[in-house]
Design a protein around this motif. Sequence first.
Motif, PDB file in Angstrom:
ATOM      1  N   SER A 233      -1.966 -13.311  -2.792  1.00  0.00           N
ATOM      2  CA  SER A 233      -0.944 -12.352  -3.226  1.00  0.00           C
ATOM      3  C   SER A 233      -1.504 -11.375  -4.252  1.00  0.00           C
ATOM      4  CB  SER A 233       0.256 -13.095  -3.824  1.00  0.00           C
ATOM      5  OG  SER A 233      -0.159 -13.922  -4.907  1.00  0.00           O
ATOM      6  N   ASP A 234      -2.768 -11.565  -4.648  1.00  0.00           N
ATOM      7  CA  ASP A 234      -3.394 -10.675  -5.612  1.00  0.00           C
ATOM      8  C   ASP A 234      -4.019  -9.482  -4.902  1.00  0.00           C
ATOM      9  OD1 ASP A 234      -2.782 -12.411  -7.712  1.00  0.00           O
ATOM     10  OD2 ASP A 234      -4.599 -13.608  -7.325  1.00  0.00           O
ATOM     11  N   PRO A 235      -3.845  -8.264  -5.418  1.00  0.00           N
ATOM     12  CA  PRO A 235      -4.456  -7.089  -4.784  1.00  0.00           C
ATOM     13  C   PRO A 235      -5.979  -7.149  -4.879  1.00  0.00           C
ATOM     14  CG  PRO A 235      -3.492  -6.514  -6.906  1.00  0.00           C
ATOM     15  CD  PRO A 235      -3.062  -7.914  -6.621  1.00  0.00           C
ATOM     16  N   PRO A 236      -6.679  -6.498  -3.980  1.00  0.00           N
ATOM     17  CA  PRO A 236      -8.155  -6.537  -3.985  1.00  0.00           C
ATOM     18  C   PRO A 236      -8.739  -5.871  -5.225  1.00  0.00           C
ATOM     19  CG  PRO A 236      -7.293  -5.701  -1.894  1.00  0.00           C
ATOM     20  CD  PRO A 236      -6.151  -5.727  -2.845  1.00  0.00           C
ATOM     21  N   ASN A 237      -9.962  -6.300  -5.571  1.00  0.00           N
ATOM     22  CA  ASN A 237     -10.700  -5.695  -6.687  1.00  0.00           C
ATOM     23  C   ASN A 237     -11.650  -4.637  -6.125  1.00  0.00           C
ATOM     24  OD1 ASN A 237      -9.612  -7.449  -8.679  1.00  0.00           O
ATOM     25  ND2 ASN A 237     -11.023  -9.054  -8.008  1.00  0.00           N
ATOM     26  N   TYR A 238     -11.192  -3.400  -6.054  1.00  0.00           N
ATOM     27  CA  TYR A 238     -12.028  -2.339  -5.493  1.00  0.00           C
ATOM     28  C   TYR A 238     -13.154  -1.990  -6.460  1.00  0.00           C
ATOM     29  CZ  TYR A 238      -8.474  -1.689  -1.917  1.00  0.00           C
ATOM     30  OH  TYR A 238      -7.614  -1.892  -0.866  1.00  0.00           O
ATOM     31  N   GLN A 239     -14.350  -1.817  -5.919  1.00  0.00           N
ATOM     32  CA  GLN A 239     -15.539  -1.500  -6.717  1.00  0.00           C
ATOM     33  C   GLN A 239     -16.210  -0.255  -6.164  1.00  0.00           C
ATOM     34  OE1 GLN A 239     -16.710  -3.436  -9.453  1.00  0.00           O
ATOM     35  NE2 GLN A 239     -14.684  -4.354  -9.224  1.00  0.00           N
ATOM     36  N   GLN A 240     -16.835   0.508  -7.037  1.00  0.00           N
ATOM     37  CA  GLN A 240     -17.586   1.674  -6.590  1.00  0.00           C
ATOM     38  C   GLN A 240     -18.714   1.227  -5.659  1.00  0.00           C
ATOM     39  OE1 GLN A 240     -19.189   4.047  -9.738  1.00  0.00           O
ATOM     40  NE2 GLN A 240     -19.872   5.689  -8.390  1.00  0.00           N
ATOM     41  N   GLY A 241     -18.816   1.895  -4.530  1.00  0.00           N
ATOM     42  CA  GLY A 241     -19.829   1.521  -3.556  1.00  0.00           C
ATOM     43  C   GLY A 241     -19.319   0.589  -2.481  1.00  0.00           C
ATOM     44  N   GLY A 242     -18.098   0.053  -2.669  1.00  0.00           N
ATOM     45  CA  GLY A 242     -17.513  -0.819  -1.661  1.00  0.00           C
ATOM     46  C   GLY A 242     -16.488  -0.076  -0.832  1.00  0.00           C
ATOM     47  N   ALA A 243     -15.563  -0.810  -0.258  1.00  0.00           N
ATOM     48  CA  ALA A 243     -14.510  -0.197   0.544  1.00  0.00           C
ATOM     49  C   ALA A 243     -13.444   0.405  -0.367  1.00  0.00           C
ATOM     50  CB  ALA A 243     -13.892  -1.234   1.469  1.00  0.00           C
ATOM     51  N   THR A 244     -12.700   1.380   0.168  1.00  0.00           N
ATOM     52  CA  THR A 244     -11.572   1.984  -0.535  1.00  0.00           C
ATOM     53  C   THR A 244     -10.298   1.712   0.259  1.00  0.00           C
ATOM     54  OG1 THR A 244     -11.760   4.081   0.658  1.00  0.00           O
ATOM     55  CG2 THR A 244     -13.096   3.827  -1.340  1.00  0.00           C
ATOM     56  N   ARG A 245      -9.170   2.117  -0.304  1.00  0.00           N
ATOM     57  CA  ARG A 245      -7.903   1.924   0.394  1.00  0.00           C
ATOM     58  C   ARG A 245      -7.812   2.798   1.634  1.00  0.00           C
ATOM     59  NH1 ARG A 245      -6.226   1.148  -5.016  1.00  0.00           N
ATOM     60  NH2 ARG A 245      -5.241  -0.900  -5.263  1.00  0.00           N
ATOM     61  N   GLU A 246      -8.623   3.854   1.681  1.00  0.00           N
ATOM     62  CA  GLU A 246      -8.641   4.688   2.890  1.00  0.00           C
ATOM     63  C   GLU A 246      -9.479   4.033   3.990  1.00  0.00           C
ATOM     64  OE1 GLU A 246      -8.780   6.354  -0.332  1.00  0.00           O
ATOM     65  OE2 GLU A 246      -6.659   6.358   0.236  1.00  0.00           O
ATOM     66  N   VAL A 247     -10.485   3.251   3.616  1.00  0.00           N
ATOM     67  CA  VAL A 247     -11.260   2.516   4.616  1.00  0.00           C
ATOM     68  C   VAL A 247     -10.378   1.494   5.295  1.00  0.00           C
ATOM     69  CG1 VAL A 247     -13.158   0.893   4.948  1.00  0.00           C
ATOM     70  CG2 VAL A 247     -13.483   2.910   3.504  1.00  0.00           C
ATOM     71  N   ALA A 248      -9.618   0.745   4.522  1.00  0.00           N
ATOM     72  CA  ALA A 248      -8.622  -0.196   5.047  1.00  0.00           C
ATOM     73  C   ALA A 248      -7.622  -0.479   3.938  1.00  0.00           C
ATOM     74  CB  ALA A 248      -9.273  -1.493   5.521  1.00  0.00           C
ATOM     75  N   PRO A 249      -6.371  -0.702   4.272  1.00  0.00           N
ATOM     76  CA  PRO A 249      -5.349  -0.928   3.242  1.00  0.00           C
ATOM     77  C   PRO A 249      -5.477  -2.295   2.574  1.00  0.00           C
ATOM     78  CG  PRO A 249      -4.398  -1.178   5.417  1.00  0.00           C
ATOM     79  CD  PRO A 249      -5.794  -0.678   5.628  1.00  0.00           C
ATOM     80  N   ASP A 250      -4.805  -2.452   1.455  1.00  0.00           N
ATOM     81  CA  ASP A 250      -4.826  -3.714   0.715  1.00  0.00           C
ATOM     82  C   ASP A 250      -4.509  -4.906   1.608  1.00  0.00           C
ATOM     83  OD1 ASP A 250      -5.240  -2.061  -1.392  1.00  0.00           O
ATOM     84  OD2 ASP A 250      -3.502  -2.699  -2.567  1.00  0.00           O
ATOM     85  N   ASN A 251      -3.511  -4.735   2.450  1.00  0.00           N
ATOM     86  CA  ASN A 251      -3.043  -5.861   3.264  1.00  0.00           C
ATOM     87  C   ASN A 251      -4.137  -6.455   4.133  1.00  0.00           C
ATOM     88  OD1 ASN A 251      -0.507  -5.439   2.216  1.00  0.00           O
ATOM     89  ND2 ASN A 251       0.165  -4.163   3.914  1.00  0.00           N
ATOM     90  N   VAL A 252      -5.064  -5.639   4.600  1.00  0.00           N
ATOM     91  CA  VAL A 252      -6.167  -6.141   5.440  1.00  0.00           C
ATOM     92  C   VAL A 252      -7.067  -7.049   4.628  1.00  0.00           C
ATOM     93  CG1 VAL A 252      -8.248  -5.465   6.706  1.00  0.00           C
ATOM     94  CG2 VAL A 252      -6.116  -4.206   7.049  1.00  0.00           C
TER      95      VAL A 252
ATOM     96  N   THR B 153       0.802  -1.222   0.000  1.00  0.00           N
ATOM     97  CA  THR B 153       0.000   0.000   0.000  1.00  0.00           C
ATOM     98  C   THR B 153       0.830   1.264   0.000  1.00  0.00           C
ATOM     99  OG1 THR B 153      -0.082  -0.069   2.393  1.00  0.00           O
ATOM    100  CG2 THR B 153      -1.887  -1.114   1.223  1.00  0.00           C
ATOM    101  N   THR B 154       2.150   1.160   0.075  1.00  0.00           N
ATOM    102  CA  THR B 154       2.946   2.370   0.207  1.00  0.00           C
ATOM    103  C   THR B 154       2.899   3.243  -1.037  1.00  0.00           C
ATOM    104  OG1 THR B 154       4.872   1.098  -0.497  1.00  0.00           O
ATOM    105  CG2 THR B 154       4.512   1.318   1.869  1.00  0.00           C
ATOM    106  N   SER B 155       2.537   2.687  -2.181  1.00  0.00           N
ATOM    107  CA  SER B 155       2.505   3.474  -3.406  1.00  0.00           C
ATOM    108  C   SER B 155       1.224   4.288  -3.551  1.00  0.00           C
ATOM    109  CB  SER B 155       2.677   2.547  -4.612  1.00  0.00           C
ATOM    110  OG  SER B 155       1.624   1.609  -4.663  1.00  0.00           O
ATOM    111  N   TYR B 156       0.263   4.049  -2.686  1.00  0.00           N
ATOM    112  CA  TYR B 156      -0.988   4.785  -2.773  1.00  0.00           C
ATOM    113  C   TYR B 156      -1.008   5.844  -1.673  1.00  0.00           C
ATOM    114  CZ  TYR B 156      -2.236   0.679  -5.481  1.00  0.00           C
ATOM    115  OH  TYR B 156      -2.253  -0.332  -6.396  1.00  0.00           O
ATOM    116  N   ALA B 157      -1.252   7.088  -2.037  1.00  0.00           N
ATOM    117  CA  ALA B 157      -1.197   8.181  -1.067  1.00  0.00           C
ATOM    118  C   ALA B 157      -2.551   8.843  -0.950  1.00  0.00           C
ATOM    119  CB  ALA B 157      -0.149   9.204  -1.488  1.00  0.00           C
ATOM    120  N   PHE B 158      -2.840   9.297   0.252  1.00  0.00           N
ATOM    121  CA  PHE B 158      -4.035  10.088   0.505  1.00  0.00           C
ATOM    122  C   PHE B 158      -3.566  11.478   0.917  1.00  0.00           C
ATOM    123  CE2 PHE B 158      -6.805  11.701   3.970  1.00  0.00           C
ATOM    124  CZ  PHE B 158      -7.901  12.034   3.194  1.00  0.00           C
ATOM    125  N   THR B 159      -4.113  12.491   0.294  1.00  0.00           N
ATOM    126  CA  THR B 159      -3.725  13.867   0.590  1.00  0.00           C
ATOM    127  C   THR B 159      -4.897  14.592   1.247  1.00  0.00           C
ATOM    128  OG1 THR B 159      -2.283  13.882  -1.354  1.00  0.00           O
ATOM    129  CG2 THR B 159      -2.835  16.018  -0.357  1.00  0.00           C
TER     130      THR B 159
END
Length: 835
Positions: free
Chosen positions: A250-269, A14-20
């Motif tokens: 080892s595959d990253p999550p498939n984020y969908q509109q209306g679901g969780a985001t990386r700000e809700v919880a990181p990929d690793n969770v 998740t280190t490559s994804y930033a929230f500003t």
Amino acid sequence: MAARVFPLLLLLTTTSYAFTPHDNFLISCGSDSTTEVVYNRHFVGDSSHKGSAYLSEGTSSSLTNPNSSPNSTVIYSTARVFTSASSYTFDIKNLGTHLVRLHFSPFASPNYDLRNGKFGVSANGISLLTSFGANVTVVKEFFVLVDRDELEIVFTPDVDSGSNFAFVSAIEAFSAPRDFFIDSGGIALISPGEISEFKQNVSNQALETVHRVNVGGLLLTPFNDTLWRSWIPDEDFLVIKSAAKVARTSDPPNYQQGGATREVAPDNVYMTAQQMNVYNGSLANHFNITWDFPVSSEGAMHLVRLHFCDIVSVALNTLYFNIYINCVTAYKDVDLSVLSLHRLASPYYIDFVVKNVRGSGVVRISVGPSDLNNAMKKDAILNGVEIMRMVNYAAPSPPGSKKDGKWIVLGCVVGGVFVLILAVVAVLAILRCGKGKPEPKPKPKTRRAESTGWTSLRVFGGGSSLAAISQGTVPASASPYGLYDLKLLFADLQLATDNFDKSLVVGSGGFGTVYKGVLKDSVKVAVKRGVPGSRQGLPEFHTEITVLSKIRHRHLVSLVGYCEEQSEMILVYEYMEKGPLRNHLYGSDSPPLSWKQRLEICIGAARGLHYLHTGSAQGIIHRDIKSTNILLDENCVAKVADFGLSKSGPCLDETHVSTGVKGSFGYLDPEYFRRQQLTDKSDVYSFGVVLFEVLCARPAVDPLLNREQVNLAEWAMEWHKKGVINEIIDPHLSGQIKPSALKKFVETAEKCLAEYGVDRPTMGDVLWNLEHAYQLQTNDGPREEEQRAMDGDSGDGEAEAPVVVPSRRAGAGGDGGSDMSTSHVFSQLVTNDGR
């Protein structure tokens, strides 16, 4: 090598994804540095030119840790100390929810020992911390709604506690992602025993993070989280670790509109989870995975956020499961395929508001299989948990409470006067009607009451027919637990036990230690003393008194009294000379019981349980039937004991009681364990284990044996199916058991252990079958060939005339007043061909 690389990849995902954040204030308190880098973030010292702009009113000074080292976290090498109410003020550009993180790292300096500080902290008038102090480095995290153009964080020394200063090491205050808390959609409110809708806006609540857990995964530091949060592993919270196994991808999550985001919880969770640890799809392994999360605030409201990502299924719509919170079904038949818009491995979260009952120190979360699953593919998963306390929660006032206040007062006054007049009239009428009225003759006992040995249950709050508990006991004023005051003086119990002499200890358990004692009237008693000052056993203490003050039966251990003085919790029972049944089966030097004695003991215990289940409208479910809770008196008469976990049965219009799983490993009903739905059939299952324990003379669970033999119930059932049950019975019983009696006994035990409660017999049926087995064992009338024919095996043998069996119940009171021999154990007339 691969095993080492995989966790590293997870940590870097998740280190490559930033929230500003729009508002972003990072303050190193007491520092004059213009930039201090922590987790790739730039903190500014509040003593620097830029940082000092945030300091507002109050008296403060900066401190430097004299013992800090080059390896110390830079923001913890200094602190800001306040000797009066002081604040930081931040100009807010983006109104809404903000995350406030306060760092406290105490150290000793020549002028202050920060470990001695006690103080309060508030944000825009909302109290976040009260009389707070830190002995070690602590980070306190809050979500606060900022609805004006500034955020003021105030630190106030707690002079009432003798402290003259407050301190802080660092402050983070930044805007949370948009829609981090969503108010629409009707969040479920989980209250003790029920579920409803939380009608307030979650975003209006100030929330303090209590737990943030990466279920099935590793520790995640702020480097791995877009909101710079820490997530801890779940291992320490799992109730039964063997019930769960880790799932990972080892595959990253498939984020969908209306679901969780990386700000809700990181990929690793979302890339790790716990799932049911099912062996080979065995139907015997249907259960829940349960976590207990400690919470310190009694009766507080908590927001519970559960994170899910289906990384275990290979196809859509194959995973269904249930969510339970504090033993309430919070979400039934969860289908992540639907919630995540028909994409596998798509993150989703569900929020609940949980109202904890006072005295409850945990939030219990469970996931378990749904009945919608294929029988061989039952599973349940959980990826993450967050629990946040509602700091400023206030229950909504009833509509019109202020507007109509004066009318309520007036109505109460008028109503009170009216009720008083009615009461006077009623008393006069009763006195007039009662004059000269002959005393009614007592009603004869019904045949049912006579045959079962029941006594009238005393009810709480009143009653017209009150019977003494035992000879010499008279009705007294109502105690907190019932109509009879059974309180005993602590001094009398000290005298009875020679000041709790260790030489008088006869047993111990989770509640406390049991002593043999003799009261002033020379009555022998068992004195169970809880750990002094402990509140852990308080619910069991109250339950035991409540249950045993209402019931009395020959095969239930009687409560003599209780003591609740000087933080003591003491229960006093009739003394059972020969102790637990278990001691007479294995693990002690007691002589082995004969088969006839064992049958009588099982019948007596069954009688006691049958009375518990049917002696009142709802009945009572014991919840902890085992061989150590069946005690024997000097004549080997069995009595069921230890009612600390007992629960009232379901009401007439209910099928079960939803409650947390309690009981003893090896005796626990698997259906109750997985569904958390309690019925009297849960006691029946436990009693079935006891029956095999009596037959085989070995523990319900013995981890030292081979894997297939560890669980007695499963092992005995398997040998019975093979037709070789004779090979595992207690060698001391060799030559004592008639085949017909053994057949009936084992069939009864097997039916008790049915997978589903609906397939198990009632305790009344169990009792009848055990009495039948006893009759087969002791009656010399029919030949074995005839008996097999009557049981449906083969042959056309003709039954002999019915045998009249003496009944110990006939004419026996519920208090065990019968003088009949303990060998006369039948409660009805039976024939050789059974029911």
